[in-house]
Structure formats: structure tokens, C-alpha cells
Write an enzyme that holds these catalytic residues in place. Structure first.
Site, PDB file in Angstrom:
ATOM      1  N   LEU A 149      42.189  26.099 121.579  1.00 15.01           N
ATOM      2  CA  LEU A 149      41.475  26.494 120.456  1.00 15.01           C
ATOM      3  C   LEU A 149      39.861  26.158 120.802  1.00 15.01           C
ATOM      4  O   LEU A 149      39.665  24.625 121.244  1.00 15.01           O
ATOM      5  CB  LEU A 149      41.744  25.523 119.125  1.00 15.01           C
ATOM      6  CG  LEU A 149      41.220  25.337 118.423  1.00 15.01           C
ATOM      7  CD1 LEU A 149      41.036  27.343 117.295  1.00 15.01           C
ATOM      8  CD2 LEU A 149      41.520  24.721 117.219  1.00 15.01           C
ATOM      9  N   ASP A 206      33.435  22.734 101.300  1.00 15.23           N
ATOM     10  CA  ASP A 206      32.811  21.832 100.644  1.00 15.23           C
ATOM     11  C   ASP A 206      33.393  21.779  98.900  1.00 15.23           C
ATOM     12  O   ASP A 206      34.672  21.920  99.136  1.00 15.23           O
ATOM     13  CB  ASP A 206      31.358  23.202  99.344  1.00 15.23           C
ATOM     14  CG  ASP A 206      30.721  22.900  98.433  1.00 15.23           C
ATOM     15  OD1 ASP A 206      30.347  21.581  98.824  1.00 15.23           O
ATOM     16  OD2 ASP A 206      30.744  23.290  97.941  1.00 15.23           O
ATOM     17  N   HIS A 240      34.103  12.561 101.273  1.00 13.60           N
ATOM     18  CA  HIS A 240      34.029  12.558 102.231  1.00 13.60           C
ATOM     19  C   HIS A 240      35.437  12.273 103.381  1.00 13.60           C
ATOM     20  O   HIS A 240      36.024  13.181 104.089  1.00 13.60           O
ATOM     21  CB  HIS A 240      33.084  11.958 102.944  1.00 13.60           C
ATOM     22  CG  HIS A 240      31.733  13.135 102.016  1.00 13.60           C
ATOM     23  ND1 HIS A 240      31.476  14.273 101.762  1.00 13.60           N
ATOM     24  CD2 HIS A 240      31.002  12.316 101.383  1.00 13.60           C
ATOM     25  CE1 HIS A 240      30.486  14.158 101.271  1.00 13.60           C
ATOM     26  NE2 HIS A 240      29.384  12.837 100.840  1.00 13.60           N
TER      27      HIS A 240
HETATM   28  C1  IPE Z   1      27.023  23.293 102.779  1.00 12.94           C
HETATM   29  O1  IPE Z   1      27.763  22.709 100.950  1.00 12.94           O
HETATM   30  C2  IPE Z   1      26.987  22.341 103.946  1.00 12.94           C
HETATM   31  C3  IPE Z   1      28.059  21.562 104.461  1.00 12.94           C
HETATM   32  C4  IPE Z   1      29.387  21.951 103.802  1.00 12.94           C
HETATM   33  C5  IPE Z   1      28.384  21.631 104.764  1.00 12.94           C
HETATM   34  P1  IPE Z   1      26.231  21.943 100.219  1.00 12.94           P
HETATM   35  O2  IPE Z   1      27.039  21.546  98.945  1.00 12.94           O
HETATM   36  O3  IPE Z   1      24.962  20.938 101.142  1.00 12.94           O
HETATM   37  O4  IPE Z   1      25.624  23.091  99.400  1.00 12.94           O
HETATM   38  P2  IPE Z   1      25.239  23.500  98.310  1.00 12.94           P
HETATM   39  O5  IPE Z   1      23.594  22.958  97.997  1.00 12.94           O
HETATM   40  O6  IPE Z   1      25.827  23.536  97.131  1.00 12.94           O
HETATM   41  O7  IPE Z   1      23.914  25.242  98.600  1.00 12.94           O
HETATM   42  C1  IPE Z   2      30.766  18.957 101.514  1.00 12.27           C
HETATM   43  O1  IPE Z   2      31.128  18.548 100.706  1.00 12.27           O
HETATM   44  C2  IPE Z   2      30.587  17.794 102.393  1.00 12.27           C
HETATM   45  C3  IPE Z   2      29.067  17.525 102.598  1.00 12.27           C
HETATM   46  C4  IPE Z   2      27.976  18.363 102.324  1.00 12.27           C
HETATM   47  C5  IPE Z   2      28.457  17.073 103.556  1.00 12.27           C
HETATM   48  P1  IPE Z   2      29.599  18.099  98.555  1.00 12.27           P
HETATM   49  O2  IPE Z   2      29.398  16.576  98.787  1.00 12.27           O
HETATM   50  O3  IPE Z   2      28.764  18.830  99.108  1.00 12.27           O
HETATM   51  O4  IPE Z   2      30.417  18.093  97.545  1.00 12.27           O
HETATM   52  P2  IPE Z   2      29.872  18.590  96.559  1.00 12.27           P
HETATM   53  O5  IPE Z   2      29.434  19.911  96.587  1.00 12.27           O
HETATM   54  O6  IPE Z   2      29.148  18.370  96.317  1.00 12.27           O
HETATM   55  O7  IPE Z   2      31.659  18.228  95.443  1.00 12.27           O
HETATM   56 MG    MG Z   3      28.115  20.728  98.057  1.00 17.74          MG
END
Ligand code: IPE
Ligand code: IPE
Ligand code: MG
Length: 262
Positions: A140, A29, A46
Site C-alpha cells: 500500500l 475532519d 487529534h
Molecule cells: C481540512 O480541514 C484540513 C485537514 C483535515 C487537514 P479544516 O478543518 O482545516 O477545513 P475547513 O477550515 O473546515 O475548511
Molecule cells: C481535522 O480536525 C484535523 C486538522 C485539520 C488538523 P479539525 O481540527 O479541523 O476539527 P474540527 O473540524 O475543528 O472539529
Molecule cells: Mg476542521
């Protein structure tokens, strides 16, 4: 690096015989915030996160960790702006095209969990091909959770069991925890020992709900593109210092030969 190369030292003072996790699960995240802090679109973050995936795979191979499960896209992430969802799917497709050769060379078995019917056909085809190609690898098991939710996982296991009952192949009385577990994603792997979440939030966000019942949780403020070898080593060092009791008392854990029935 080759498959099953000797275990490399970690940049920590962990003893050589430290008990590392067999299975690590990571919520990757913070990509969007990482990009926004640089005045760039979220998709830039990303793309930047891909190198951290490579690093984690490398460290797991070096440390002979059996399984790494990465949360790439949740059931709920479909509700994000269409443009971001499209960019993520494009990135996923491109990563499959670019990375599978090397993963195969390293002896990585690649798997995917999640609701495949929601994914575009070209992506599904590449996923199937990558799984088939790497199926016999043993260095792995790398599982990518895409269009995955822990609640979806529990629901699909229940649906399968219900179908078995409807077909007259299963007595409802036989549905116990072990029967449900057999139909959950990752049923053939040890449960995750260590859960890591980057990005500063302390929640599971619908990741491996069933499988994480006794997983050790570890959180860091580092955003996914900034998560590095030193941070991962800290998570591993912290894991090795924890006492996992699985409902027993500390004394029972210290004297395992006496077991729960002593
Ligand atoms: C969790 O992250 C999902 C992934 C990393 C794929 P999110 O950014 O979607 O989670 P929330 O919305 O902060 O809980
Ligand atoms: C995690 O990073 C990747 C996905 C959930 C696809 P985020 O896109 O949620 O990044 P933040 O949390 O908004 O910074
Ligand atoms: Mg996120």
C-alpha cells in the site's frame, strides 16, 4: 496481518468481484468538535484520531487498495492558534516514531506531500528516513499530506516548469495538461477514485484540487475519531454503485468497446 494477505470480506453485501477504488483520499475532519463535545481540549481529539488512521490503513491492506492519501495538516492550518499547531506537530513527530516499524512490517510505502521547508528539522529528518526505509514496499502507498494545499501543489508544478523553460530545457508550447500532471504531487499514482470527508462539511478545503478532477466525492457527518469500519464499508459500497462517465455518455460507458469515437 502480513503484506499481501488474502483479501478479507467487508461487512457489507458487496459481491466478491466488486470494483473497489485503487486510490482513496481522505480529509480527516472533526477532531476538534469531537473533543469539545466531551469537554476536552481540541488536541485530545487529534490524539483520538490516530486510531482511525490505523483502521483505515488496515482496511486498505485487507482490501488490496493500492493507495491511501490522508490530509493531516493544510497550508491554512498554520494560521490556527500556536498552541494547537505545536500540539499537532508534536503528535505528528510521535506518530512517526511509533508507527513506522509496523507500517514497514505490513509492506506499506510511506510518503509525504506538502511544503517541507515550513516543517521543523527533526520532523523532516524522520519523514525522509521513513520514506527511504519503506521505499521498496508494495502492499500500500500511504501518503500523508502535511503543510499541503492543492493551490500550493499547482504553484510548485508551475514553478518547476517555468524553471525548465528558463534553463532552455523546455519549450512553452510543450506545456500541456500531461506536462503539468507530471510535476504535481502523486504523479506516479492513479488519480484518487474516492474522496472521503468526515466531519459533516461538504467542501474540499484545498486538498487535491488538480488530482480530484474526476474523483467520486463522499461525505459523512461522522467526526474523524468516530469514523469506523462500518462507515468506511458504506463509502466503499456506495463507490461501487456509482457510474463514472468521465465526460462520456452513459451509453458509451455501457458499451466501452465502441469508445468515444463510435
Ligand atoms: C481540512 O480541514 C484540513 C485537514 C483535515 C487537514 P479544516 O478543518 O482545516 O477545513 P475547513 O477550515 O473546515 O475548511
Ligand atoms: C481535522 O480536525 C484535523 C486538522 C485539520 C488538523 P479539525 O481540527 O479541523 O476539527 P474540527 O473540524 O475543528 O472539529
Ligand atoms: Mg476542521
Amino acid at each position: 496481518m502480513t503484506a499481501h494477505a488474502p483479501r478479507q470480506p467487508l461487512p457489507t453485501d458487496l459481491p466478491a468481484d466488486a470494483r473497489l477504488p485503487r486510490h482513496i483520499a481522505i480529509v480527516m475532519d472533526g477532531n476538534g468538535r469531537w473533543a469539545q463535545r466531551r469537554g476536552r481540549p481540541r488536541t485530545f481529539g487529534h490524539r483520538a484520531g490516530a486510531k482511525t488512521v490505523r483502521l483505515c490503513v488496515r482496511v486498505c491492506l485487507e482490501q488490496h487498495i493500492e493507495a491511501l492519501t490522508l490530509f493531516a495538516f493544510s497550508s491554512e492550518n498554520w494560521k490556527r492558534p500556536q498552541e494547537e499547531v505545536g500540539a499537532l506537530m508534536k503528535l505528528f513527530l510521535r506518530s512517526l516514531d511509533r508507527e513506522v516499524d509496523e507500517l514497514h512490517e505490513y509492506g506499506v510505502r510511506l510518503r509525504f506531500i506538502g511544503e517541507r521547508s515550513t516543517l521543523a528539522v527533526p520532523i523532516r529528518q524522520r519523514m525522509d528516513a521513513a520514506e527511504r526505509r519503506t521505499a521498496a514496499n508494495t502492499a500500500l502507498t500511504l501518503t500523508i499530506a502535511i503543510s499541503y494545499g492543492g493551490r500550493w501543489d499547482i504553484a510548485q508544478a508551475c514553478r518547476t516548469l517555468a524553471q525548465c523553460v528558463a534553463d532552455g530545457k523546455l519549450d512553452p508550447i510543450a506545456i500541456d495538461e500531461a506536462a503539468v500532471a507530471r510535476h504535481m504531487a502523486l504523479a506516479d499514482l492513479p488519480a484518487p477514485d474516492l474522496f472521503i470527508r468526515t466531519g459533516g462539511d461538504h467542501r474540499i478545503s484545498n486538498f487535491l484540487l488538480w488530482q480530484s478532477a474526476y474523483t467520486e466525492l463522499w461525505f459523512t457527518d461522522a467526526l474523524w475519531p468516530d469514523f469506523d469500519r462500518a462507515e468506511l464499508s458504506r463509502a466503499l459500497a456506495d463507490f461501487t454503485a456509482r457510474e463514472r462517465r468521465f465526460g462520456l455518455t452513459g451509453a458509451q460507458v455501457d458499451a466501452p468497446s465502441q469508445g468515444a469515437c463510435a
